[in-house]
Scaffold this active site. Structure first.
Site, PDB file in Angstrom:
ATOM      1  N   ASP A 108       0.814  -1.215   0.000  1.00 36.91           N
ATOM      2  CA  ASP A 108       0.000   0.000   0.000  1.00 36.91           C
ATOM      3  C   ASP A 108       0.854   1.274   0.000  1.00 36.91           C
ATOM      4  O   ASP A 108       0.408   2.337   0.411  1.00 36.91           O
ATOM      5  CB  ASP A 108      -0.992  -0.011   1.177  1.00 36.91           C
ATOM      6  CG  ASP A 108      -0.293  -0.163   2.519  1.00 36.91           C
ATOM      7  OD1 ASP A 108       0.936  -0.358   2.530  1.00 36.91           O
ATOM      8  OD2 ASP A 108      -0.977  -0.078   3.555  1.00 36.91           O
ATOM      9  N   HIS A 110      22.472   2.857 -19.229  1.00 32.73           N
ATOM     10  CA  HIS A 110      21.434   3.233 -18.262  1.00 32.73           C
ATOM     11  C   HIS A 110      21.610   2.436 -16.970  1.00 32.73           C
ATOM     12  O   HIS A 110      20.659   1.859 -16.440  1.00 32.73           O
ATOM     13  CB  HIS A 110      20.031   3.038 -18.853  1.00 32.73           C
ATOM     14  CG  HIS A 110      19.692   4.052 -19.902  1.00 32.73           C
ATOM     15  ND1 HIS A 110      18.650   3.903 -20.771  1.00 32.73           N
ATOM     16  CD2 HIS A 110      20.272   5.239 -20.206  1.00 32.73           C
ATOM     17  CE1 HIS A 110      18.600   4.972 -21.578  1.00 32.73           C
ATOM     18  NE2 HIS A 110      19.583   5.783 -21.252  1.00 32.73           N
ATOM     19  N   ASP A 167      25.331  10.714 -14.137  1.00 33.49           N
ATOM     20  CA  ASP A 167      24.354  11.293 -15.056  1.00 33.49           C
ATOM     21  C   ASP A 167      23.132  11.575 -14.200  1.00 33.49           C
ATOM     22  O   ASP A 167      22.392  10.663 -13.838  1.00 33.49           O
ATOM     23  CB  ASP A 167      24.050  10.283 -16.176  1.00 33.49           C
ATOM     24  CG  ASP A 167      23.070  10.819 -17.211  1.00 33.49           C
ATOM     25  OD1 ASP A 167      22.356  11.797 -16.913  1.00 33.49           O
ATOM     26  OD2 ASP A 167      23.009  10.242 -18.315  1.00 33.49           O
ATOM     27  N   ASP A 219      19.682  17.758 -17.290  1.00 30.73           N
ATOM     28  CA  ASP A 219      20.255  16.438 -17.591  1.00 30.73           C
ATOM     29  C   ASP A 219      21.749  16.631 -17.820  1.00 30.73           C
ATOM     30  O   ASP A 219      22.163  17.041 -18.899  1.00 30.73           O
ATOM     31  CB  ASP A 219      19.551  15.897 -18.847  1.00 30.73           C
ATOM     32  CG  ASP A 219      19.999  14.482 -19.208  1.00 30.73           C
ATOM     33  OD1 ASP A 219      20.786  13.896 -18.455  1.00 30.73           O
ATOM     34  OD2 ASP A 219      19.543  13.985 -20.260  1.00 30.73           O
ATOM     35  N   HIS A 230      25.201   5.307 -28.636  1.00 31.18           N
ATOM     36  CA  HIS A 230      23.997   6.150 -28.497  1.00 31.18           C
ATOM     37  C   HIS A 230      24.118   7.415 -29.333  1.00 31.18           C
ATOM     38  O   HIS A 230      25.173   7.723 -29.874  1.00 31.18           O
ATOM     39  CB  HIS A 230      23.750   6.487 -27.022  1.00 31.18           C
ATOM     40  CG  HIS A 230      24.881   7.190 -26.335  1.00 31.18           C
ATOM     41  ND1 HIS A 230      25.140   8.535 -26.496  1.00 31.18           N
ATOM     42  CD2 HIS A 230      25.834   6.730 -25.480  1.00 31.18           C
ATOM     43  CE1 HIS A 230      26.177   8.871 -25.754  1.00 31.18           C
ATOM     44  NE2 HIS A 230      26.632   7.795 -25.136  1.00 31.18           N
ATOM     45  N   HIS A 262      19.176  14.776 -27.339  1.00 33.96           N
ATOM     46  CA  HIS A 262      17.716  14.622 -27.303  1.00 33.96           C
ATOM     47  C   HIS A 262      17.146  15.943 -26.836  1.00 33.96           C
ATOM     48  O   HIS A 262      17.851  16.757 -26.243  1.00 33.96           O
ATOM     49  CB  HIS A 262      17.301  13.457 -26.396  1.00 33.96           C
ATOM     50  CG  HIS A 262      17.824  13.523 -24.996  1.00 33.96           C
ATOM     51  ND1 HIS A 262      17.265  14.304 -24.020  1.00 33.96           N
ATOM     52  CD2 HIS A 262      18.887  12.903 -24.397  1.00 33.96           C
ATOM     53  CE1 HIS A 262      17.937  14.145 -22.884  1.00 33.96           C
ATOM     54  NE2 HIS A 262      18.947  13.317 -23.085  1.00 33.96           N
ATOM     55  N   HIS A 279      13.632  13.208 -21.728  1.00 34.18           N
ATOM     56  CA  HIS A 279      13.685  13.000 -23.180  1.00 34.18           C
ATOM     57  C   HIS A 279      12.426  13.683 -23.696  1.00 34.18           C
ATOM     58  O   HIS A 279      11.383  13.051 -23.854  1.00 34.18           O
ATOM     59  CB  HIS A 279      13.695  11.513 -23.540  1.00 34.18           C
ATOM     60  CG  HIS A 279      14.920  10.814 -23.019  1.00 34.18           C
ATOM     61  ND1 HIS A 279      14.956   9.484 -22.719  1.00 34.18           N
ATOM     62  CD2 HIS A 279      16.164  11.285 -22.740  1.00 34.18           C
ATOM     63  CE1 HIS A 279      16.166   9.156 -22.270  1.00 34.18           C
ATOM     64  NE2 HIS A 279      16.913  10.234 -22.270  1.00 34.18           N
ATOM     65  N   GLU A 337      25.768  15.180 -25.631  1.00 35.21           N
ATOM     66  CA  GLU A 337      26.342  14.182 -24.727  1.00 35.21           C
ATOM     67  C   GLU A 337      27.068  13.034 -25.423  1.00 35.21           C
ATOM     68  O   GLU A 337      26.636  11.892 -25.345  1.00 35.21           O
ATOM     69  CB  GLU A 337      25.248  13.613 -23.820  1.00 35.21           C
ATOM     70  CG  GLU A 337      23.967  13.198 -24.558  1.00 35.21           C
ATOM     71  CD  GLU A 337      22.953  12.542 -23.624  1.00 35.21           C
ATOM     72  OE1 GLU A 337      23.368  11.682 -22.829  1.00 35.21           O
ATOM     73  OE2 GLU A 337      21.761  12.884 -23.697  1.00 35.21           O
ATOM     74  N   TYR A 360      33.063   4.353 -24.536  1.00 34.07           N
ATOM     75  CA  TYR A 360      32.931   3.305 -23.521  1.00 34.07           C
ATOM     76  C   TYR A 360      33.780   2.104 -23.911  1.00 34.07           C
ATOM     77  O   TYR A 360      33.550   1.493 -24.952  1.00 34.07           O
ATOM     78  CB  TYR A 360      31.461   2.892 -23.388  1.00 34.07           C
ATOM     79  CG  TYR A 360      30.544   4.079 -23.262  1.00 34.07           C
ATOM     80  CD1 TYR A 360      30.255   4.632 -22.005  1.00 34.07           C
ATOM     81  CD2 TYR A 360      30.007   4.687 -24.398  1.00 34.07           C
ATOM     82  CE1 TYR A 360      29.433   5.750 -21.897  1.00 34.07           C
ATOM     83  CE2 TYR A 360      29.189   5.808 -24.301  1.00 34.07           C
ATOM     84  CZ  TYR A 360      28.908   6.331 -23.045  1.00 34.07           C
ATOM     85  OH  TYR A 360      28.094   7.441 -22.952  1.00 34.07           O
ATOM     86  N   ARG A 368      31.312   9.967 -20.466  1.00 36.56           N
ATOM     87  CA  ARG A 368      30.300  10.735 -21.199  1.00 36.56           C
ATOM     88  C   ARG A 368      30.294  12.126 -20.591  1.00 36.56           C
ATOM     89  O   ARG A 368      30.460  12.269 -19.367  1.00 36.56           O
ATOM     90  CB  ARG A 368      28.921  10.075 -21.067  1.00 36.56           C
ATOM     91  CG  ARG A 368      27.795  10.878 -21.736  1.00 36.56           C
ATOM     92  CD  ARG A 368      26.488  10.082 -21.927  1.00 36.56           C
ATOM     93  NE  ARG A 368      25.810   9.755 -20.698  1.00 36.56           N
ATOM     94  CZ  ARG A 368      25.782   8.547 -20.150  1.00 36.56           C
ATOM     95  NH1 ARG A 368      26.415   7.532 -20.725  1.00 36.56           N
ATOM     96  NH2 ARG A 368      25.147   8.316 -19.014  1.00 36.56           N
ATOM     97  N   GLU A 384      27.938  15.627 -20.668  1.00 32.57           N
ATOM     98  CA  GLU A 384      26.628  16.087 -21.145  1.00 32.57           C
ATOM     99  C   GLU A 384      26.265  17.452 -20.596  1.00 32.57           C
ATOM    100  O   GLU A 384      26.330  17.686 -19.392  1.00 32.57           O
ATOM    101  CB  GLU A 384      25.543  15.076 -20.707  1.00 32.57           C
ATOM    102  CG  GLU A 384      24.131  15.517 -21.029  1.00 32.57           C
ATOM    103  CD  GLU A 384      23.089  14.462 -20.703  1.00 32.57           C
ATOM    104  OE1 GLU A 384      23.310  13.696 -19.736  1.00 32.57           O
ATOM    105  OE2 GLU A 384      22.068  14.396 -21.412  1.00 32.57           O
TER     106      GLU A 384
HETATM  107 MN   LIG Z   1      20.657  12.873 -21.595  1.00 28.26          MN
END
Ligand SMILES: [Mn+2]
Length: 452
Positions: A45, A252, A269, A280, A359, A363, A370, A396, A400, A418, A420
């Site tokens: 709950d 991710h 990130d 972001d 990637h 975006h 996004h 970004e 890798y 990365r 960004e």
């Molecule tokens: Mn991003």
């Protein structure tokens, strides 16, 4: 009741009028519905914190669950209505005494600038009445399956009541028009997004100043998110990614449960949600406070590529132009570091860089991290959309090198970088909303020490 609308009621009314004007370009008379979403159970709950659907938020500023917007235009006449949960001051479970104050039917019209309001429990009667008055219904299928079914059932009922003669003749999607509007930010929205990025930058800086070997990634996330809340952001804009060493190669990564070690680079990130708007930002820094020579080398190639991409941002250029600028530099880097033993030209032509940057570079950014809106033209998918003043996009690029990737020289394995930033397209060029976050090797090493 404190609604905390980011903008004036007038602004939201203007947004709804603007949308109705757009929708009426092809449809003389229509009804449009937008759903806020409902609370979602986390376990038993307990619920996840509620945050309304971004289209709904854009049109009302209000984040109450179980709320439906009805917009109608018949010829030149418009009518707006909102279905809300009724007030309940009883002692029963689920009442306001248990769950918190609600806007309610009586207060909603004035508080949110709608012509009228109704009890959401009576939605079927009201929505069917609206539907039967106009031949076109705007509803975005695929986001709320339960509501998709309700809408279909209502259409069926309306037609049945009319002895099977079609009243709702067209069902159309309101989102393409709305998302085009959302994509161009006003100066008021830009001010909020700039603040969102500044607050997020402070989170990243605090992480740099507090990270020590032996901490868990989630403990570092707590330092980042502490600054978000301190700066007036109620929630992170998305689940913060805190990924040390090889974890940074999972794009991710969400586990955030590894202990950090000296010698590793950590990738964070994380962005704040401020007044509904996302930032972001991604930054990478060494746990020890000093980059090793191979780490620095990879870092500087990604940085060079990111700066090249940012410089490509200006109105009128293809959405993918910054991406192409970034990739060109990465190809040069992959060749120079001998990670791919080919010329930059061959790496580019054969798309070999995709092995190490799987990637895209950008975006849209806005109410959604996004943010909604297309990248290719709907009428001609081979053509990308152009950047316009008021657009906000991320830049970004990354590289890798997984620790088990035998193609990569050993010195570079286990490094994931990365970088960004959030970039506004201005009338002539660009404006980096997240520029207060350290980015050069020098600035990052300075921000990493001395530790707090
Ligand atoms: Mn991003």
């Amino acid at each position: 009741m404190n609604l905390n609308l980011p903008f004036s009621v007038k602004t939201y009314r203007q947004r709804r009028d603007r949308l109705m004007k757009e929708l009426s370009k092809n449809e003389q008379s229509f009804t449009a519905f937008f759903w806020s979403g409902s609370e979602i159970v986390r376990n038993y709950d307990s619920h996840f914190p509620f945050r309304a659907n971004s289209d709904f938020l854009y049109l009302t500023g209000c984040s109450e669950p179980d709320t439906l917007i009805l917009l109608q235009k018949i010829g030149n006449k418009t009518r707006t209505s909102i279905g809300v949960r009724p007030r309940d001051l009883s002692h029963e479970r689920g009442s306001e005494i248990w769950e918190g104050e609600r806007l309610g039917v009586e207060r909603a019209p004035k508080a949110l600038g709608f012509d009228e309001a109704f009890d959401i429990h009576k939605v079927q009667t009201i929505a069917e009445k609206y539907m039967s008055q106009a031949p076109t219904l705007f509803w975005g299928f695929g986001e709320y399956p339960e509501w998709d079914q309700k809408i279909v059932a209502m259409i069926s009922k309306v037609h049945h009541n009319n002895r099977g003669i079609a009243i709702v003749k067209n069902i159309r999607d309101p989102r393409p028009a709305l998302h085009e509007i959302r994509k161009v930010k006003t100066s008021e929205e830009v001010a909020i997004m700039r603040r969102s990025a500044e607050v997020a930058a402070r989170g990243h800086i605090r992480a740099m100043r507090t990270t020590k070997a032996g901490q868990f990634e989630y403990q570092i996330a707590a330092e980042v998110e502490r600054e978000f809340k301190k700066g007036g952001s109620e929630f992170p804009a998305y689940g913060s990614i805190v990924a040390t060493g090889n974890n940074a190669c999972t794009l991710h990564y969400r586990a955030n449960n590894t202990k950090v070690k000296d010698g590793e680079i950590i990738l964070i990130d994380a962005g704040a949600e401020y007044q509904g708007y996302a930032s972001d930002i991604t930054r990478c820094y060494p746990i020890s406070g000093k980059f090793s020579p191979p780490q620095k080398e990879v870092y500087n190639w990604v940085l060079k590529s990111q700066i090249a991409a940012i410089k490509a941002v200006k109105p009128g250029v293809d959405f993918f132009k910054p991406h192409i600028a970034a990739v060109k530099v990465l190809c040069e880097g992959l060749s120079k570091m001998k990670i791919i033993k080919q010329s930059p030209k061959v790496i580019l032509k054969k798309g070999l860089w995709k092995n190490f940057m799987p990637h895209g570079t950008s975006h849209w950014l806005g109410l959604d991290v996004h943010d909604r809106g297309v990248y290719k033209r709907v009428e001609n998918p081979s053509e990308s959309v152009k950047l316009m003043p008021g657009n906000v996009l991320t830049i970004e690029p990354g590289l890798y090198f997984r620790k088990d990737d035998k193609r990569v020289p050993a010195a570079y394995r286990g490094i994931g970088i990365r970088i960004e930033d959030d970039v506004l397209v201005t009338k002539k060029s660009y404006d980096v909303l997240s520029e207060s976050c350290p980015k050069t090797v020098e600035d990052i090493e300075a921000a990493c020490g001395p530790k707090l």
